[in-house]
Write an enzyme that holds these catalytic residues in place. Structure first.
Site, PDB file in Angstrom:
ATOM      1  N   ARG A  73       0.830  -1.197   0.000  1.00 44.94           N
ATOM      2  CA  ARG A  73       0.000   0.000   0.000  1.00 44.94           C
ATOM      3  C   ARG A  73       0.868   1.252   0.000  1.00 44.94           C
ATOM      4  NH1 ARG A  73      -4.118  -0.393   4.758  1.00 44.94           N
ATOM      5  NH2 ARG A  73      -4.624   1.698   3.982  1.00 44.94           N
ATOM      6  N   HIS A 122      -7.313   7.802  11.850  1.00 46.24           N
ATOM      7  CA  HIS A 122      -6.866   6.403  11.783  1.00 46.24           C
ATOM      8  C   HIS A 122      -5.352   6.256  11.665  1.00 46.24           C
ATOM      9  CE1 HIS A 122     -11.144   5.059  10.304  1.00 46.24           C
ATOM     10  NE2 HIS A 122     -11.134   5.569  11.511  1.00 46.24           N
ATOM     11  N   GLY A 190     -16.507  11.148   0.139  1.00 50.25           N
ATOM     12  CA  GLY A 190     -15.898   9.857  -0.181  1.00 50.25           C
ATOM     13  C   GLY A 190     -15.752   8.889   0.986  1.00 50.25           C
TER      14      GLY A 190
HETATM   15  N1  APR Z   1     -15.536  10.343  -5.423  1.00 53.79           N
HETATM   16  C1  APR Z   1     -16.398  10.347  -4.383  1.00 53.79           C
HETATM   17  N2  APR Z   1     -16.692   9.253  -3.658  1.00 53.79           N
HETATM   18  C2  APR Z   1     -16.103   8.097  -4.024  1.00 53.79           C
HETATM   19  C3  APR Z   1     -15.196   8.017  -5.121  1.00 53.79           C
HETATM   20  C4  APR Z   1     -14.923   9.216  -5.837  1.00 53.79           C
HETATM   21  N3  APR Z   1     -14.095   9.235  -6.874  1.00 53.79           N
HETATM   22  N4  APR Z   1     -14.779   6.724  -5.224  1.00 53.79           N
HETATM   23  C5  APR Z   1     -15.384   6.038  -4.245  1.00 53.79           C
HETATM   24  N5  APR Z   1     -16.199   6.856  -3.513  1.00 53.79           N
HETATM   25  C6  APR Z   1     -16.994   6.523  -2.321  1.00 53.79           C
HETATM   26  C7  APR Z   1     -17.667   5.174  -2.350  1.00 53.79           C
HETATM   27  O1  APR Z   1     -18.946   5.255  -2.961  1.00 53.79           O
HETATM   28  C8  APR Z   1     -17.755   4.846  -0.847  1.00 53.79           C
HETATM   29  O2  APR Z   1     -18.932   5.350  -0.273  1.00 53.79           O
HETATM   30  O3  APR Z   1     -16.077   6.474  -1.244  1.00 53.79           O
HETATM   31  C9  APR Z   1     -16.564   5.589  -0.252  1.00 53.79           C
HETATM   32  C10 APR Z   1     -15.426   4.678   0.185  1.00 53.79           C
HETATM   33  O4  APR Z   1     -15.863   3.890   1.253  1.00 53.79           O
HETATM   34  P1  APR Z   1     -14.885   2.907   2.044  1.00 53.79           P
HETATM   35  O5  APR Z   1     -14.104   2.103   1.101  1.00 53.79           O
HETATM   36  O6  APR Z   1     -15.721   2.177   3.037  1.00 53.79           O
HETATM   37  O7  APR Z   1     -13.847   3.909   2.777  1.00 53.79           O
HETATM   38  P2  APR Z   1     -14.013   4.655   4.164  1.00 53.79           P
HETATM   39  O8  APR Z   1     -15.381   5.153   4.373  1.00 53.79           O
HETATM   40  O9  APR Z   1     -12.901   5.638   4.223  1.00 53.79           O
HETATM   41  O10 APR Z   1     -13.707   3.492   5.195  1.00 53.79           O
HETATM   42  C11 APR Z   1     -13.591   3.792   6.553  1.00 53.79           C
HETATM   43  O11 APR Z   1     -12.827   1.597   6.995  1.00 53.79           O
HETATM   44  O12 APR Z   1     -11.563  -0.336   6.624  1.00 53.79           O
HETATM   45  C12 APR Z   1     -11.619   0.883   7.153  1.00 53.79           C
HETATM   46  O13 APR Z   1      -9.824   1.901   8.215  1.00 53.79           O
HETATM   47  C13 APR Z   1     -10.464   1.815   6.974  1.00 53.79           C
HETATM   48  O14 APR Z   1     -10.444   4.232   7.182  1.00 53.79           O
HETATM   49  C14 APR Z   1     -11.134   3.125   6.615  1.00 53.79           C
HETATM   50  C15 APR Z   1     -12.532   2.964   7.184  1.00 53.79           C
END
Ligand code: APR
Length: 255
Positions: A73, A122, A190
């Protein structure tokens, strides 16, 4: 139902009117920089198991495997650059008297885009710490020569990130909730808003009468409380929204 144009206009109105802004970001904001998200179709949790990569138990069982994953990563992140969404947020920071980014991301891209008021809930993938002492290491070597790395004291060094089942950094969480409670507008960009306590921040903001603007590709639990949801890529929506806000702010100045 408001049209997309009306929604942008509403969001723009709040961002030009108010001065205390909090931004909550998640993995989606770094997607356009080439860093995979966690959930969803191409999410990392489809390919890797949380229990094997991101828990204290996983590290205890197989530190090499965990470090290899983090090293992979880190290689991706090293090659990536902040995208227009990160850059727009960094530019916004210069305009508002009170502006803070609260991120769940560990990639450091907000900082690289120039953000200064930043809370990393985090942790950060470029830091590591000894599992026994309070020693923190700044890691720039990628890939690591020795996996898993060891502290001088002989104990293992682990990534300084928050794993599942671990407590969040107390100071950062307390600060984030205070900001959420005090802000006039919170933008949620996001994030799938499924992981606590970050996912609770927009609720805390809303309870204290902040306007919530969501930017995401799709609806999330936050969509139901958001005053406006803008669906699309953060790297496109944020610059567009911000250029409208700037026009509005310039108009105000000349009136
Ligand atoms: N623009 C806007 N939104 C986006 C884009 C983009 N280009 N690409 C993806 N997304 C959105 C997706 O629709 C989703 O809702 O971003 C979100 C990503 O969600 P996750 O993968 O769940 O990420 P996150 O919310 O940061 O996860 C929280 O979970 O596993 C853990 O520790 C990890 O910090 C992380 C936490």
């Amino acid at each position: 139902m408001m049209t997309e144009e009306e929604r942008i206009k509403e969001a723009c109105r709040w961002l030009s009117q108010f001065k205390n802004i909090a931004i909550l970001t998640g993995a989606g904001i770094s997607k356009e920089s080439g860093i995979p998200t966690f959930r969803g179709k191409d999410g990392m949790w489809k390919k890797y198991r949380v229990e094997e990569m991101a828990t204290p138990y996983a590290f205890q069982q197989d530190p090499r495997k965990v470090w290899e994953w983090y090293d992979w990563r880190r290689q991706l992140i090293m090659k990536a650059n902040p995208n227009p969404a990160h850059r727009t947020i960094a530019e916004m920071e210069n305009i508002y008297p009170k502006f803070t980014v609260i991120t769940q991301n560990v990639d450091g891209l907000h900082k690289r885009a120039g953000c200064k008021n930043l809370i990393e809930l985090h942790g950060n993938i470029w830091r590591a710490r000894c599992i026994d002492e309070e020693r923190i290491f700044g890691f720039t070597e990628v890939p690591l020569r020795h996996i898993p790395p060891q502290c001088e004291c002989g104990s293992l060094i682990r990534p300084d990130v928050v794993w599942f089942g671990e407590p969040m950094p107390k100071k950062e969480v307390a600060e984030a909730f205070t900001l959420a409670e005090e802000c006039d507008v919170m933008m949620v960009v996001g994030t799938s808003a499924l992981v606590a306590p970050a996912a609770s921040l927009p609720y805390a903001a809303k309870k204290n009468h902040a306007y919530i603007i969501e930017v995401n590709l799709e609806s999330t639990p936050i969509t139901t409380i958001a005053d406006v949801s803008l669906f699309g890529m953060a790297g496109e929506i944020l610059p567009e929204l911000w250029s409208n806000v700037k026009k509005e702010l310039d108009n105000d100045k000349s009136e």
